[in-house]
Design a protein around this motif. Structure first.
Motif, PDB file in Angstrom:
ATOM      1  N   CYS A  92       0.659 -24.588  26.724  1.00 45.28           N
ATOM      2  CA  CYS A  92       0.588 -25.376  27.951  1.00 45.28           C
ATOM      3  C   CYS A  92       0.194 -24.457  29.105  1.00 45.28           C
ATOM      4  N   ILE A  93      -0.869 -24.802  29.798  1.00 43.76           N
ATOM      5  CA  ILE A  93      -1.319 -24.052  30.961  1.00 43.76           C
ATOM      6  C   ILE A  93      -1.104 -24.909  32.200  1.00 43.76           C
ATOM      7  N   ALA A  94      -0.670 -24.275  33.293  1.00 45.77           N
ATOM      8  CA  ALA A  94      -0.283 -25.056  34.462  1.00 45.77           C
ATOM      9  C   ALA A  94      -0.474 -24.259  35.738  1.00 45.77           C
ATOM     10  N   VAL A  95      -0.585 -24.987  36.854  1.00 40.38           N
ATOM     11  CA  VAL A  95      -0.712 -24.372  38.171  1.00 40.38           C
ATOM     12  C   VAL A  95       0.329 -24.977  39.114  1.00 40.38           C
ATOM     13  N   LEU A  96       0.737 -24.160  40.100  1.00 41.47           N
ATOM     14  CA  LEU A  96       1.717 -24.561  41.101  1.00 41.47           C
ATOM     15  C   LEU A  96       1.004 -25.002  42.374  1.00 41.47           C
ATOM     16  N   THR A  97       1.481 -26.074  42.985  1.00 38.92           N
ATOM     17  CA  THR A  97       0.882 -26.526  44.245  1.00 38.92           C
ATOM     18  C   THR A  97       1.933 -27.151  45.150  1.00 38.92           C
ATOM     19  N   ALA A  98       1.596 -27.147  46.456  1.00 38.44           N
ATOM     20  CA  ALA A  98       2.377 -27.875  47.453  1.00 38.44           C
ATOM     21  C   ALA A  98       1.439 -28.235  48.594  1.00 38.44           C
ATOM     22  N   ASP A  99       0.351 -28.860  48.318  1.00 34.05           N
ATOM     23  CA  ASP A  99      -0.735 -29.328  49.192  1.00 34.05           C
ATOM     24  C   ASP A  99      -2.090 -28.968  48.593  1.00 34.05           C
ATOM     25  N   CYS A 100      -2.213 -27.786  47.968  1.00 35.87           N
ATOM     26  CA  CYS A 100      -3.474 -27.431  47.313  1.00 35.87           C
ATOM     27  C   CYS A 100      -3.764 -28.423  46.187  1.00 35.87           C
ATOM     28  N   VAL A 101      -5.007 -28.456  45.758  1.00 36.95           N
ATOM     29  CA  VAL A 101      -5.429 -29.446  44.759  1.00 36.95           C
ATOM     30  C   VAL A 101      -5.258 -28.885  43.348  1.00 36.95           C
ATOM     31  N   PRO A 102      -4.412 -29.516  42.524  1.00 33.86           N
ATOM     32  CA  PRO A 102      -4.329 -29.131  41.116  1.00 33.86           C
ATOM     33  C   PRO A 102      -5.313 -29.963  40.300  1.00 33.86           C
ATOM     34  N   ILE A 103      -6.127 -29.293  39.498  1.00 27.96           N
ATOM     35  CA  ILE A 103      -7.157 -30.004  38.729  1.00 27.96           C
ATOM     36  C   ILE A 103      -7.011 -29.657  37.256  1.00 27.96           C
ATOM     37  N   LEU A 104      -6.933 -30.681  36.418  1.00 31.71           N
ATOM     38  CA  LEU A 104      -6.903 -30.500  34.973  1.00 31.71           C
ATOM     39  C   LEU A 104      -8.276 -30.823  34.399  1.00 31.71           C
ATOM     40  N   LEU A 105      -8.660 -30.050  33.374  1.00 25.68           N
ATOM     41  CA  LEU A 105      -9.946 -30.240  32.705  1.00 25.68           C
ATOM     42  C   LEU A 105      -9.719 -30.375  31.204  1.00 25.68           C
ATOM     43  N   TYR A 106     -10.506 -31.247  30.578  1.00 28.40           N
ATOM     44  CA  TYR A 106     -10.455 -31.389  29.124  1.00 28.40           C
ATOM     45  C   TYR A 106     -11.858 -31.624  28.594  1.00 28.40           C
TER      46      TYR A 106
END
Length: 268
Positions: A115-129
């Motif tokens: 599982c790969i993940a990013v942290l945000t609190a206003d920035c844009v989190p984008i998932l790709l498949y």
């Protein structure tokens, strides 16, 4: 976004169709943290304890059936460096893994049960498949990363490193600051102009305040379509974290001591 698993965890409508994908984006509810980090904070980098952040990640992993030892979160610096989670990475020690994740704002992998993940609190989190070659990505796109075209660079790496076809890539952008709330200085608009964006399409001036605003959702959408990702395969949640700070963490609203949401993806 639709298909909430609970008040704590949301999913993207466009990704639910893929039975081999587990994905999520969290809210600020359902965890153990207190104070400014109440309650489902996923990071200890802004003042919460590591014990609380680890406990909240454990709640998330149990809810989704994920292995917490296979949850990898990049150490973000608002740049465009990308880390690849491969067999070499998995076979290194914990300290070396931390070093390899340092300074990375996007993660890619073709491995299952990672599982790969990013942290945000206003920035844009984008998932790709990439459905053709089964490759996944998680991208952290703040205004600097967006301006430097991090999501476009992530798609390019999926094409060059894995042979993925852009026409087979699906993308989803999670809750993040919306254009009406994202007030910026003139220098930010100028940075986007110098990066090749059309300011008329990603920026505007609020007629009531005279202040400039940037539309990060549109700027990232443009990068994806420019990379060849079909527009119908791009989902933008359209949920502003700043204007919905009762439900999501917002650094713009809360300041430096804000919690962080986690947005991630895993192939099973």
């Amino acid at each position: 976004m639709t298909f909430p698993i609970s008040e704590s965890i949301l999913r993207f409508e466009s990704f639910v169709r893929f039975e081999n994908i587990v994905h999520f984006t969290t809210t600020r509810h359902g965890g153990v943290s207190g104070g400014a980090f109440e309650s489902f904070n996923m990071s200890c980098r802004s003042g919460d304890t590591k014990e609380n952040a680890d406990a909240n990640r454990g709640i998330l992993c149990r809810a989704l059936g994920l292995n917490p030892d296979r949850l990898f979160v990049s150490h973000q610096v608002h740049d465009t460096e990308i880390a690849v989670i491969d067999r070499y990475f998995l076979n290194t020690g914990k300290e070396q893994q931390i070093a390899l994740l340092a300074g990375k704002d996007a993660l890619l992998t073709s491995l299952e049960d990672v599982c790969i993940a990013v942290l945000t609190a206003d920035c844009v989190p984008i998932l790709l498949y990439a459905a053709d070659n089964r490759v996944i990505g998680a991208v952290h796109a703040g205004w600097r990363g967006t301006c430097r075209r991090i999501v476009q660079k992530a798609v390019e790496r999926m094409v060059t490193d894995y042979g993925c076809r852009p026409s087979q890539i699906y993308a989803a952008a999670g809750p993040s600051i919306g254009p009406e709330a994202f007030e910026v200085g003139r220098e930010v608009v100028q940075a986007f102009r110098e990066s090749g964006f059309d300011p008329d399409s990603v920026a505007f001036v609020n007629p009531l305040t005279g202040k400039h605003h940037i539309d990060l959702w549109e700027a990232n959408r443009q990068q994806l379509t420019a990379s060849g990702v079909p527009s119908q395969q791009i989902e933008i949640a359209g949920i502003c974290t700043c204007r919905n700070s009762d439900r999501f963490f917002s650094a713009r609203k809360a300041g430096i001591c804000s919690g962080r949401m986690l947005t991630g993806i895993c192939m099973v």
